[in-house]
Every structure is written in structure tokens, then in C-alpha cells.
Design a protein around this motif. Structure first.
Motif, short mmCIF file in Angstrom:
data_model
loop_
_atom_site.label_atom_id
_atom_site.label_comp_id
_atom_site.label_asym_id
_atom_site.label_seq_id
_atom_site.Cartn_x
_atom_site.Cartn_y
_atom_site.Cartn_z
N LEU A 103 0.85 -1.18 0.00
CA LEU A 103 0.00 0.00 0.00
C LEU A 103 0.89 1.24 0.00
O LEU A 103 1.45 1.62 1.02
CB LEU A 103 -0.94 0.00 1.21
N GLN A 104 1.04 1.85 -1.16
CA GLN A 104 1.93 2.99 -1.34
C GLN A 104 1.16 4.28 -1.13
O GLN A 104 0.16 4.54 -1.81
CB GLN A 104 2.53 2.97 -2.75
N PRO A 105 1.57 5.13 -0.15
CA PRO A 105 0.83 6.37 0.14
C PRO A 105 0.72 7.26 -1.09
O PRO A 105 1.67 7.47 -1.83
CB PRO A 105 1.67 7.03 1.24
N VAL A 106 -0.47 7.79 -1.30
CA VAL A 106 -0.72 8.71 -2.41
C VAL A 106 -1.15 10.08 -1.89
O VAL A 106 -0.63 11.10 -2.30
CB VAL A 106 -1.79 8.14 -3.37
N ALA A 107 -2.13 10.11 -0.99
CA ALA A 107 -2.64 11.37 -0.46
C ALA A 107 -3.10 11.18 0.97
O ALA A 107 -3.72 10.17 1.31
CB ALA A 107 -3.81 11.87 -1.32
N ARG A 108 -2.80 12.15 1.83
CA ARG A 108 -3.20 12.09 3.22
C ARG A 108 -3.65 13.47 3.68
O ARG A 108 -3.03 14.47 3.32
CB ARG A 108 -2.06 11.60 4.10
N LEU A 109 -4.70 13.52 4.47
CA LEU A 109 -5.19 14.78 5.00
C LEU A 109 -5.66 14.56 6.42
O LEU A 109 -6.65 13.90 6.67
CB LEU A 109 -6.35 15.30 4.15
N ASP A 110 -4.91 15.09 7.39
CA ASP A 110 -5.24 14.90 8.79
C ASP A 110 -6.57 15.54 9.14
O ASP A 110 -6.87 16.66 8.73
CB ASP A 110 -4.15 15.50 9.68
N GLY A 111 -7.36 14.83 9.94
CA GLY A 111 -8.58 15.38 10.50
C GLY A 111 -9.72 15.55 9.54
O GLY A 111 -10.74 16.13 9.89
N SER A 112 -9.60 15.09 8.29
CA SER A 112 -10.67 15.27 7.32
C SER A 112 -10.85 14.00 6.51
O SER A 112 -10.11 13.03 6.65
CB SER A 112 -10.39 16.45 6.39
N ASN A 113 -11.83 14.04 5.65
CA ASN A 113 -12.11 12.91 4.76
C ASN A 113 -11.77 13.33 3.34
O ASN A 113 -12.31 14.31 2.84
CB ASN A 113 -13.58 12.51 4.87
N VAL A 114 -10.86 12.63 2.71
CA VAL A 114 -10.49 12.94 1.33
C VAL A 114 -10.84 11.75 0.46
O VAL A 114 -10.59 10.60 0.83
CB VAL A 114 -8.99 13.30 1.22
N SER A 115 -11.43 12.01 -0.70
CA SER A 115 -11.83 10.92 -1.58
C SER A 115 -11.47 11.27 -3.01
O SER A 115 -11.40 12.44 -3.39
CB SER A 115 -13.33 10.65 -1.47
N VAL A 116 -11.22 10.25 -3.81
CA VAL A 116 -10.91 10.43 -5.23
C VAL A 116 -12.21 10.48 -6.00
O VAL A 116 -13.04 9.56 -5.92
CB VAL A 116 -10.02 9.28 -5.74
N LYS A 117 -12.40 11.53 -6.76
CA LYS A 117 -13.60 11.69 -7.57
C LYS A 117 -13.36 11.32 -9.04
O LYS A 117 -14.30 10.97 -9.74
CB LYS A 117 -14.11 13.13 -7.49
#
Length: 399
Positions: A103-117
Motif C-alpha cells: 500500500l503505497q501512500p498517495v494522499a493524506r489529509l489529517d482530521g478530514s475525509n479525502v476521496s478520489v472523484k
């Protein structure tokens, strides 16, 4: 003075030439060695010398390098225990030699929900916000994880739902297909290369506008974006028709049309079978069986059943409950000439073949995993719509 200048030029040329390993012929060095490097390593090569920088920044070279990259499914990871809670996006590469590297990190955002659209040619369209965020207040950004570049689009896309990301072939521009939420009769196109301009409206029928686009993952295939149905409301609207339809958006003409789907199919998803359109859906009366169809001829739009897969035939995972959310826990994909199913449950991932046999499994303790239904095929091709990175400033807020 002129002789000294000539000596400096000759010195630079000699260093550039010697930078090629063992003075290999340029064609071999460039198209057999550098072309095989991972994106991060290729970016580092730019600092070796001017000859290398010229070679690895040429557009034709970068396009071929992009085509050689694997297309990796994107996984949503969310901490299941402990504080602080955070979510991120990772690319799954089960071929990695160590489980920790799968599992290679792509995107991280602390304290929120991030999703690929949306995803296209190494670019991702991310929507960021709290768990209760709606398309009206979600913050959107287009980014390239390989180059760590990002363009925030919050003000331009406010009040719109993003339906897809595509390259407009006649202009070689990347564009977003949008649905203006406050106007039920408006589809719009936003040009990333002209991101200071407002979206422009495109023609479409009222039938298209009623289609439940926002709930379906777009599939870009043969220069067209494809959507299918998922919501109960969508099923209710199509009960009068024996044959449900797939909505198609021609990314060159920027126009809509429809094509038929297989008969007797309820909520379904589409996937790419190496240029062939595939579809998978839960069996209507079976909680553990996924049915798969293939469109044998894209022009005549003829579907044929391919197989039915018993997902939990040999799987150690518990059966996933029959809910709409189950869509994010199973995905069909085409790998090494064969159809595979990727399953997620808790912190576990596993892959089964069409016989239900487990091919490989992975465990990510402390996280809850789901499948985004998007793929990342990395690219370091440059794009003018990204702001220039400044020294000492990291424009990448997701990691």
C-alpha cells in the motif's frame, strides 16, 4: 578569452557525455535504461547533469514512460482505532516484495475525509472535507502525486458536482465534466488550462440530466466516459424499461448518448478489460456471488455473460452484508489477461480468481479499508495549469 570559452563548452560536453553510464549508445541508455526507472528515481535523474535533464524532460520520452507504468487500484485507508483519526489514499501494488510496501501512500489529509472523484493520465481529482461535507461545500483539487503538484479549485467548482476528468484530444487539454447542482438542466465543462475562466455550459437532454451520475464511478474507455446506475431511485425510474442503459459521454465531441446494458441487472459497475467494456454486479438473490459480463462488440453493443464468481468460496473474510455501501468493498479488475475480484473487509484485502480461489491477501492492521474504484497510472508529464513550485515551499498538503 574565446579559447577559454571554448574550453568551458568542451568541458561541459565531456561531463554530459561521461554522465551516461559507461558511454552507452544514447538510444540504449535512454530507451532501455532510463525509461524503466520508477517516477521518483527518474525525477532525481534531472539533477545529474544537463544531458540527463534534457533527456528525461522531453515530452515524447515522458509519454512513453507513463504508458509503461502499472495501473494500480486506489484504496481508501481510515484509522479504525486510536487518535487522531485520519484518512488517506493509497495505491495497491501487490507485486511489491514486502507486505509493508504493497500500500503505497498517495494522499493524506489529517482530521478530514479525502476521496478520489476522478482519475486520468496520472492526475487525480480529490474532494476534501469533513464526513458530513456535501458537493456544495466540499473542497476540490486536481493533483499529480508523482510530481507532488496541486491546483486548488474550490472557488471555481463551488456548487458543482464533478462527474469526470478527461483529456480533450483535439486540444490536448484536460477538462472536468460538471453538473451544476442548483440548476437541474445544466451540464458544464471546466478547462483546467483556463482555470481562471468559469465553466461553460454544454448541450444535453433532460433525460441525461435525470441520470444518477453522482453516484456512479466513471470509466474512461475508448475516448468515452461511461456511467451506470446504483441508487434505488435510479432503479425506480427505469422499471418501465426492460433494458436499462449506460450513459456515455464522448470526450472529443463533448456530447452524450446511451447504450444498453445486459438484461436483468440491478446496481452494477463497469471496468476495463484491456480495451473491452466489462460489467459486474451482485447476483440479485445471492449475497456472495458476483456476475460478470463482457461487451463482445463495442460498435454493435452486444453483451454476453462471462462468469459468476462465488467471492467467499475459499475466503477467510466474513460475508459482506447486502447493503449499498458494499459497492466500495468489491471491485472487478483485469490483470495479466484474466478477470480478478478485489475484496476489502476491515483491514484485509484479498484477490480471488473467477473460480473463487484466493490468489493473494494482505493485512493492514489498525485501518479500515475500502476500494475507491479508481486507478492511478503515474506520470511526470508537465502541465501548465499547475502553479510553479517555489524553493522552500511544499505545495503538497496531502502527505
Amino acid at each position: 578569452m574565446k579559447a577559454m570559452s571554448n574550453r568551458k563548452v568542451s568541458s561541459h560536453r565531456a561531463r554530459d557525455k561521461s554522465a551516461r553510464a559507461g558511454n552507452l549508445p544514447e538510444q540504449i541508455f535512454l530507451w532501455e535504461i532510463l525509461i524503466r526507472l520508477p517516477p521518483k528515481d527518474l525525477i532525481r535523474c534531472r539533477a545529474v547533469c544537463r544531458a540527463w535533464r534534457r533527456a528525461v524532460t522531453a515530452r515524447d520520452f515522458l509519454l512513453l514512460h507513463h504508458r509503461r507504468q502499472p495501473s494500480l487500484p486506489l484504496i481508501n485507508r481510515r484509522t479504525s482505532t486510536g487518535e487522531p483519526r485520519w484518512s488517506n489514499i493509497a495505491a495497491l501494488d501487490h507485486r511489491a516484495t514486502q507486505a509493508a510496501q504493497q500500500l503505497q501512500p498517495v494522499a493524506r489529509l489529517d482530521g478530514s475525509n479525502v476521496s478520489v472523484k476522478a482519475s486520468c493520465d496520472g492526475l487525480l481529482l480529490l474532494a476534501e472535507g469533513g464526513l458530513r461535507a456535501t458537493p456544495l461545500d466540499a473542497r476540490c483539487s486536481v493533483c499529480n502525486p508523482a510530481t507532488r503538484q496541486i491546483r486548488h479549485l474550490s472557488s471555481q467548482l463551488k456548487g458543482h458536482a464533478v462527474l469526470g476528468l478527461y483529456r480533450h484530444q483535439p486540444t490536448d487539454e484536460y477538462r472536468l465534466l460538471l453538473h451544476r447542482l442548483c440548476s437541474p438542466i445544466s451540464m458544464q465543462v471546466f478547462e483546467l488550462d483556463h482555470h481562471h475562466m468559469p465553466p461553460r455550459r454544454i448541450e444535453c437532454t433532460r433525460e441525461v440530466l435525470c441520470y444518477p451520475l453522482a453516484s456512479s464511478t466513471p470509466l474512461l474507455l475508448r475516448g468515452n466516459l461511461h456511467w451506470t446506475w446504483h441508487t434505488l431511485a435510479a432503479l425506480a425510474r427505469q422499471t418501465e424499461s426492460k433494458t436499462k442503459t449506460i450513459l456515455v459521454f464522448d470526450t472529443t465531441a463533448e456530447s452524450f448518448r446511451q447504450m444498453p446494458s445486459p438484461p436483468d441487472v440491478h446496481a452494477a459497475d463497469l471496468f476495463d478489460m484491456d480495451g473491452v467494456l466489462g460489467m459486474y454486479s451482485w447476483d440479485n438473490g445471492d449475497r456472495s456471488t458476483v456476475r460478470i459480463w463482457v461487451m463482445q462488440d463495442y460498435e454493435t453493443q452486444v453483451w454476453s455473460p462471462k462468469c459468476s464468481v462465488e467471492c467467499w468460496k475459499e475466503s477467510p473474510m466474513p460475508e459482506i452484508p447486502l447493503t449499498q455501501e458494499r459497492r466500495s468493498l468489491v471491485m472487478a479488475m483485469f490483470e495479466e489477461g484474466n478477470v480478478r475480484l478485489l475484496l476489502a473487509s476491515g483491514g484485509s484485502l484479498l484477490c480471488v480468481d473467477t473460480q473463487g480461489k484466493v490468489l493473494w491477501s494482505s493485512r493492514d492492521d489498525g485501518h479500515s479499508l475500502s476500494i475507491s474504484k479508481h486507478f492511478l497510472k503515474q506520470s511526470i508529464v508537465s502541465h501548465a495549469f499547475f502553479p510553479e513550485l517555489r524553493v522552500g515551499m511544499n505545495a503538497w498538503p496531502f502527505g
